[in-house]
Enzyme design. Structure first.
Site, PDB file in Angstrom:
ATOM      1  N   ASN A  21       0.858  -1.187   0.000  1.00 18.44           N
ATOM      2  CA  ASN A  21       0.000   0.000   0.000  1.00 18.44           C
ATOM      3  C   ASN A  21       0.893   1.235   0.000  1.00 18.44           C
ATOM      4  O   ASN A  21       1.497   1.563   1.014  1.00 18.44           O
ATOM      5  CB  ASN A  21      -0.893  -0.035   1.253  1.00 18.44           C
ATOM      6  CG  ASN A  21      -1.696   1.243   1.423  1.00 18.44           C
ATOM      7  OD1 ASN A  21      -1.813   2.046   0.497  1.00 18.44           O
ATOM      8  ND2 ASN A  21      -2.268   1.424   2.612  1.00 18.44           N
TER       9      ASN A  21
ATOM     10  N   LYS B  48      -0.002   4.257  -0.280  1.00 16.61           N
ATOM     11  CA  LYS B  48      -0.675   5.438   0.299  1.00 16.61           C
ATOM     12  C   LYS B  48      -0.508   6.642  -0.645  1.00 16.61           C
ATOM     13  O   LYS B  48      -0.451   6.457  -1.862  1.00 16.61           O
ATOM     14  CB  LYS B  48      -0.160   5.724   1.705  1.00 16.61           C
ATOM     15  CG  LYS B  48      -0.167   4.476   2.582  1.00 16.61           C
ATOM     16  CD  LYS B  48       0.052   4.757   4.018  1.00 16.61           C
ATOM     17  CE  LYS B  48       0.200   3.441   4.754  1.00 16.61           C
ATOM     18  NZ  LYS B  48       0.057   3.575   6.185  1.00 16.61           N
TER      19      LYS B  48
ATOM     20  N   HIS C 213      -9.517   0.917   4.996  1.00 12.59           N
ATOM     21  CA  HIS C 213      -8.221   1.103   5.667  1.00 12.59           C
ATOM     22  C   HIS C 213      -8.431   2.029   6.875  1.00 12.59           C
ATOM     23  O   HIS C 213      -9.228   2.967   6.820  1.00 12.59           O
ATOM     24  CB  HIS C 213      -7.210   1.709   4.687  1.00 12.59           C
ATOM     25  CG  HIS C 213      -5.815   1.696   5.229  1.00 12.59           C
ATOM     26  ND1 HIS C 213      -5.375   2.622   6.151  1.00 12.59           N
ATOM     27  CD2 HIS C 213      -4.777   0.861   4.999  1.00 12.59           C
ATOM     28  CE1 HIS C 213      -4.114   2.354   6.455  1.00 12.59           C
ATOM     29  NE2 HIS C 213      -3.725   1.290   5.775  1.00 12.59           N
TER      30      HIS C 213
ATOM     31  N   GLU D  43      -6.831   4.424   7.989  1.00 12.01           N
ATOM     32  CA  GLU D  43      -6.632   5.859   7.752  1.00 12.01           C
ATOM     33  C   GLU D  43      -7.887   6.475   7.140  1.00 12.01           C
ATOM     34  O   GLU D  43      -8.220   7.626   7.408  1.00 12.01           O
ATOM     35  CB  GLU D  43      -5.395   6.070   6.860  1.00 12.01           C
ATOM     36  CG  GLU D  43      -4.114   5.826   7.649  1.00 12.01           C
ATOM     37  CD  GLU D  43      -2.933   5.358   6.834  1.00 12.01           C
ATOM     38  OE1 GLU D  43      -2.969   5.419   5.592  1.00 12.01           O
ATOM     39  OE2 GLU D  43      -1.948   4.907   7.460  1.00 12.01           O
TER      40      GLU D  43
ATOM     41  N   GLU E 212      -5.149  -5.242  10.615  1.00 12.41           N
ATOM     42  CA  GLU E 212      -4.110  -4.222  10.801  1.00 12.41           C
ATOM     43  C   GLU E 212      -4.357  -3.488  12.119  1.00 12.41           C
ATOM     44  O   GLU E 212      -5.133  -2.516  12.154  1.00 12.41           O
ATOM     45  CB  GLU E 212      -4.170  -3.208   9.660  1.00 12.41           C
ATOM     46  CG  GLU E 212      -3.942  -3.810   8.294  1.00 12.41           C
ATOM     47  CD  GLU E 212      -3.421  -2.769   7.330  1.00 12.41           C
ATOM     48  OE1 GLU E 212      -2.285  -2.907   6.887  1.00 12.41           O
ATOM     49  OE2 GLU E 212      -4.139  -1.792   7.067  1.00 12.41           O
TER      50      GLU E 212
ATOM     51  N   GLY F 114       2.603   1.997  10.744  1.00 16.83           N
ATOM     52  CA  GLY F 114       3.538   3.113  10.598  1.00 16.83           C
ATOM     53  C   GLY F 114       4.268   3.476  11.880  1.00 16.83           C
ATOM     54  O   GLY F 114       4.899   4.526  11.961  1.00 16.83           O
TER      55      GLY F 114
ATOM     56  N   SER G  43       3.587  -2.433  10.251  1.00 15.85           N
ATOM     57  CA  SER G  43       5.054  -2.451  10.368  1.00 15.85           C
ATOM     58  C   SER G  43       5.664  -3.796   9.952  1.00 15.85           C
ATOM     59  O   SER G  43       6.603  -4.278  10.592  1.00 15.85           O
ATOM     60  CB  SER G  43       5.488  -2.054  11.786  1.00 15.85           C
ATOM     61  OG  SER G  43       5.043  -0.745  12.075  1.00 15.85           O
TER      62      SER G  43
HETATM   63  C1  PEP Z   1      -0.731   0.062   6.121  1.00 18.11           C
HETATM   64  O1  PEP Z   1      -0.877   1.258   6.056  1.00 18.11           O
HETATM   65  O2  PEP Z   1      -1.554  -0.693   5.591  1.00 18.11           O
HETATM   66  C2  PEP Z   1       0.435  -0.444   6.846  1.00 18.11           C
HETATM   67  C3  PEP Z   1       0.404  -1.665   7.267  1.00 18.11           C
HETATM   68  O3  PEP Z   1       1.493   0.432   7.041  1.00 18.11           O
HETATM   69  P1  PEP Z   1       2.951   0.082   7.666  1.00 18.11           P
HETATM   70  O4  PEP Z   1       3.421  -1.189   7.036  1.00 18.11           O
HETATM   71  O5  PEP Z   1       3.784   1.252   7.325  1.00 18.11           O
HETATM   72  O6  PEP Z   1       2.736  -0.085   9.136  1.00 18.11           O
END
Ligand code: PEP
Length: 254
Positions: free
Chosen positions: A11, A13, A99, A101, A171, A177, A217
């Protein structure tokens, strides 16, 4: 038990103009050959503005494309939105839905997620439905309840056949992040609970067919241990998907 084909999704973003998209995808195409991809799926979700150029550069490769969101209506007066038929036209086989976000910054609810899932399915695009708890919810011991509610909400109105082909990404918001990953055991516990929720909505064979991704992460250093868990079928990768070497290593998990 049904064999589930592992799926690694990146992803991006809101990162990358077209030149950066070209460079990153060219590097990934070099590092991820047909031999690496014969037993797994690798999907890239660039920003909408890079989808067309991504389709062109990925032509003939096994890497697949996802969009990061969609609107539930096929067309109409929805300024700024992008519909499932438009994504199909651009060559997307997957779409991220719900997601954290988008839930956090754009007010997306379980009901919106359900409508988007239905629209994607209707247009032959596989939804990757994102669910996850906040740190506060985890500390209150509410994780499994929150996740079950999000899964049920996202799938309301979907029949068993539809559910079997969906993808769910767990997630934890506190791990996105932040550099803080759920331990493989923590992730496995929630994945097993998601599968149990899916079984309660459908039946055991259907639940066993659904692919469950972990996101939060994920890095080259932790992917192998995560993938060793019984109910982890892949990963949704944010930050590390912007580095060709790191993402290629994740996609080549052992
Ligand atoms: C995401 O935004 O779907 C995500 C898992 O981000 P990160 O791997 O940076 O934690």
């Amino acid at each position: 038990m049904a064999a589930r084909r592992p799926l690694i999704a990146g992803n991006w973003k809101m990162h990358g103009r077209r030149a950066e998209t070209l460079a990153l995808l060219a590097a990934l195409k070099e590092s991820l050959t047909v031999e690496h991809l014969h037993n797994r799926e690798v999907v890239i979700a660039p920003p909408f503005t890079s989808l067309e150029i991504a389709t062109q550069i990925l032509a003939g490769s096994s890497l697949q494309l996802a969009a990061q969101d969609l609107h539930w209506e096929p067309s109409g007066a929805y300024t700024g939105e992008i519909s499932a038929p438009m994504l199909k036209d651009l060559g997307c086989s997957y779409v991220l839905i719900g997601h954290s976000e988008r839930r956090q910054y754009c007010g997306e609810t379980d009901e919106h997620v359900a409508r988007k899932v239905a629209a994607a399915r209707k247009n032959g695009i596989t939804p990757i439905i994102c669910v996850g708890e906040t740190l506060e919810e985890r500390e209150k011991d509410a994780t499994l309840e929150v996740i079950a509610r999000q899964v049920r909400g996202a799938l309301s109105g979907q029949d068993k056949t539809a559910i079997a082909s969906l993808v769910v990404a767990y997630e934890p918001i506190w791990a996105i992040g932040t550099g803080r990953t759920a331990t493989p055991a923590q992730a496995q516990e929630v994945h097993a609970a998601i599968r149990a929720t899916l079984a309660s909505l459908t039946n055991q064979p259907t639940a066993e067919a659904v692919r469950l991704l972990y996101g939060g992460s994920v890095k080259a250093e932790n992917i192998d241990n995560l993938m060793a868990q019984a109910d982890i079928d892949g990963a949704l990768v944010g930050g590390a998907s912007l580095q060709a070497d790191a993402f290629a290593r994740i996609a080549r998990f052992q």
